[in-house]
Motif scaffolding. Sequence first.
Motif, PDB file in Angstrom:
ATOM      1  N   ALA A 233       0.614  -1.179   0.153  1.00 20.63           N
ATOM      2  CA  ALA A 233       0.056   0.102   0.079  1.00 20.63           C
ATOM      3  C   ALA A 233       1.177   1.538   0.145  1.00 20.63           C
ATOM      4  CB  ALA A 233      -1.339   0.125   1.397  1.00 20.63           C
ATOM      5  N   GLU A 234       2.139   1.118   0.066  1.00 17.46           N
ATOM      6  CA  GLU A 234       2.748   2.156  -0.044  1.00 17.46           C
ATOM      7  C   GLU A 234       3.225   2.232  -0.390  1.00 17.46           C
ATOM      8  OE1 GLU A 234       4.557   2.102   5.022  1.00 17.46           O
ATOM      9  OE2 GLU A 234       5.698   1.425   3.628  1.00 17.46           O
ATOM     10  N   GLY A 235       3.644   1.783  -1.881  1.00 16.55           N
ATOM     11  CA  GLY A 235       4.010   1.914  -2.980  1.00 16.55           C
ATOM     12  C   GLY A 235       4.978   1.112  -3.202  1.00 16.55           C
ATOM     13  N   MET A 236       5.960   0.090  -2.140  1.00 17.30           N
ATOM     14  CA  MET A 236       6.639  -1.309  -2.500  1.00 17.30           C
ATOM     15  C   MET A 236       6.556  -2.166  -3.944  1.00 17.30           C
ATOM     16  SD  MET A 236       8.038  -0.971   1.048  1.00 17.30           S
ATOM     17  CE  MET A 236       9.699  -1.820   0.799  1.00 17.30           C
ATOM     18  N   THR A 237       6.816  -2.265  -4.560  1.00 15.32           N
ATOM     19  CA  THR A 237       6.396  -3.901  -5.655  1.00 15.32           C
ATOM     20  C   THR A 237       7.210  -4.701  -4.478  1.00 15.32           C
ATOM     21  OG1 THR A 237       9.531  -3.880  -6.348  1.00 15.32           O
ATOM     22  CG2 THR A 237       7.943  -2.290  -7.767  1.00 15.32           C
ATOM     23  N   SER A 238       7.199  -6.474  -4.941  1.00 17.10           N
ATOM     24  CA  SER A 238       7.012  -7.569  -4.454  1.00 17.10           C
ATOM     25  C   SER A 238       8.462  -7.597  -4.669  1.00 17.10           C
ATOM     26  CB  SER A 238       6.500  -8.625  -5.516  1.00 17.10           C
ATOM     27  OG  SER A 238       5.522  -8.431  -5.535  1.00 17.10           O
ATOM     28  N   ARG A 239       9.090  -6.969  -5.611  1.00 20.33           N
ATOM     29  CA  ARG A 239      10.506  -7.552  -4.748  1.00 20.33           C
ATOM     30  C   ARG A 239      11.355  -6.630  -4.275  1.00 20.33           C
ATOM     31  NH1 ARG A 239      14.255  -9.706  -8.305  1.00 20.33           N
ATOM     32  NH2 ARG A 239      12.552 -10.117 -10.372  1.00 20.33           N
ATOM     33  N   GLU A 240      10.622  -4.991  -3.570  1.00 22.27           N
ATOM     34  CA  GLU A 240      11.584  -4.260  -2.984  1.00 22.27           C
ATOM     35  C   GLU A 240      11.040  -4.952  -1.469  1.00 22.27           C
ATOM     36  OE1 GLU A 240      11.336  -0.170  -5.059  1.00 22.27           O
ATOM     37  OE2 GLU A 240       9.483  -0.808  -4.505  1.00 22.27           O
ATOM     38  N   VAL A 241       9.617  -5.490  -1.272  1.00 22.07           N
ATOM     39  CA  VAL A 241       9.307  -5.681  -0.468  1.00 22.07           C
ATOM     40  C   VAL A 241       9.995  -6.958  -0.103  1.00 22.07           C
ATOM     41  CG1 VAL A 241       7.438  -7.114   1.117  1.00 22.07           C
ATOM     42  CG2 VAL A 241       6.790  -5.235  -0.603  1.00 22.07           C
ATOM     43  N   ALA A 242      10.258  -8.000  -1.133  1.00 18.02           N
ATOM     44  CA  ALA A 242      11.084  -9.198  -0.405  1.00 18.02           C
ATOM     45  C   ALA A 242      12.251  -8.873  -0.212  1.00 18.02           C
ATOM     46  CB  ALA A 242      10.972 -10.356  -1.723  1.00 18.02           C
ATOM     47  N   GLU A 243      12.902  -8.249  -0.481  1.00 20.46           N
ATOM     48  CA  GLU A 243      14.479  -7.157  -0.124  1.00 20.46           C
ATOM     49  C   GLU A 243      14.070  -6.541   0.846  1.00 20.46           C
ATOM     50  OE1 GLU A 243      16.279  -4.351  -2.775  1.00 20.46           O
ATOM     51  OE2 GLU A 243      16.160  -6.564  -4.513  1.00 20.46           O
ATOM     52  N   HIS A 244      13.237  -6.248   1.820  1.00 24.15           N
ATOM     53  CA  HIS A 244      13.107  -5.257   2.659  1.00 24.15           C
ATOM     54  C   HIS A 244      12.888  -6.517   4.182  1.00 24.15           C
ATOM     55  CE1 HIS A 244      11.926  -2.060   5.679  1.00 24.15           C
ATOM     56  NE2 HIS A 244      10.767  -2.779   5.421  1.00 24.15           N
ATOM     57  N   LEU A 245      12.353  -7.546   3.261  1.00 26.96           N
ATOM     58  CA  LEU A 245      12.016  -8.518   4.945  1.00 26.96           C
ATOM     59  C   LEU A 245      12.677  -9.669   4.619  1.00 26.96           C
ATOM     60  CD1 LEU A 245       7.890  -8.859   4.232  1.00 26.96           C
ATOM     61  CD2 LEU A 245       9.556  -7.592   6.058  1.00 26.96           C
ATOM     62  N   ALA A 246      13.443  -9.984   3.339  1.00 30.40           N
ATOM     63  CA  ALA A 246      14.454 -10.896   3.320  1.00 30.40           C
ATOM     64  C   ALA A 246      13.974 -12.488   2.864  1.00 30.40           C
ATOM     65  CB  ALA A 246      15.481 -11.310   4.785  1.00 30.40           C
ATOM     66  N   ILE A 247      12.716 -12.288   2.281  1.00 32.87           N
ATOM     67  CA  ILE A 247      12.178 -13.607   1.923  1.00 32.87           C
ATOM     68  C   ILE A 247      12.214 -13.349   0.139  1.00 32.87           C
ATOM     69  CG2 ILE A 247      10.370 -14.196   4.248  1.00 32.87           C
ATOM     70  CD1 ILE A 247       8.271 -11.878   2.502  1.00 32.87           C
ATOM     71  N   SER A 248      11.267 -13.893  -0.585  1.00 35.02           N
ATOM     72  CA  SER A 248      11.249 -14.311  -2.080  1.00 35.02           C
ATOM     73  C   SER A 248      10.101 -13.718  -2.552  1.00 35.02           C
ATOM     74  CB  SER A 248      11.420 -15.374  -2.728  1.00 35.02           C
ATOM     75  OG  SER A 248       9.838 -16.362  -2.220  1.00 35.02           O
ATOM     76  N   ALA A 249      10.270 -12.928  -3.661  1.00 38.26           N
ATOM     77  CA  ALA A 249       9.390 -12.741  -4.427  1.00 38.26           C
ATOM     78  C   ALA A 249       8.099 -12.988  -4.431  1.00 38.26           C
ATOM     79  CB  ALA A 249      10.222 -11.842  -5.994  1.00 38.26           C
ATOM     80  N   LYS A 250       8.189 -13.985  -4.409  1.00 35.20           N
ATOM     81  CA  LYS A 250       6.811 -15.150  -4.582  1.00 35.20           C
ATOM     82  C   LYS A 250       6.181 -15.378  -3.193  1.00 35.20           C
ATOM     83  CE  LYS A 250       5.053 -19.507  -6.486  1.00 35.20           C
ATOM     84  NZ  LYS A 250       4.334 -19.506  -8.112  1.00 35.20           N
TER      85      LYS A 250
END
Length: 214
Positions: free
Chosen positions: A156-173
């Motif tokens: 909702a803040e506008g982050m892409t799945s890839r950015e969220v994955a990097e931020h939370l240290a989990i896979s984009a999938k």
Amino acid sequence: MTDHPNACIAIVDDDDALRESLAWLLDSVGLASRPFADGEAFLLAEPSAFDTVLLDVRMPGFSGLQVQQRLNERSDAPPVIFMTGHGDVPMAVAALKAGALDFIEKPFNHQQLIDTVQRALLAHQRRRQQLARLDDLQARYAGLRPKERQILVHVAEGMTSREVAEHLAISAKTVEVYRLRAMKALGASSLAELVRLCVALELVEALPDDAHRH
């Protein structure tokens, strides 16, 4: 006849004859009412039981504005329509600024009064529906897993799945799986709708021009 057959209108005025006259008028269009001679009695009678309040500005004891102030402290308060005498317009304007739906001047035009009451009833009905939808949405959100909630906010803040994955240290999938699960749980059919629901839940702030876009 009224579109709100189960509605009940509170009439708060210290003039006995006026209360009777208004009760008769409302009854003529199928609207129930309950009279109160002063603001204190009305506030003691559980205001949320009413769908609209016809409230005199000037009364002994609590003034109409003081009653409105008490109502504004409640989330379930009904809409207020002020009844004003000659020269009370500045007070009525203050009441409108404090959230009153409208004000009508004595002596009343009967049709104008009925139309204003119907408008207030519709506004109250919509408000109740909005609150019910928000309650349902909050319950759905409460049922999400902590990780799903985290991902929801980042998306909702506008982050892409890839950015969220990097931020939370989990896979984009994994992000995608959680996002889709959260969307389904909240009943969001698109990303735009998901963002709107997150704004409604106050997880993120609405953009200043958000209201113009939707």
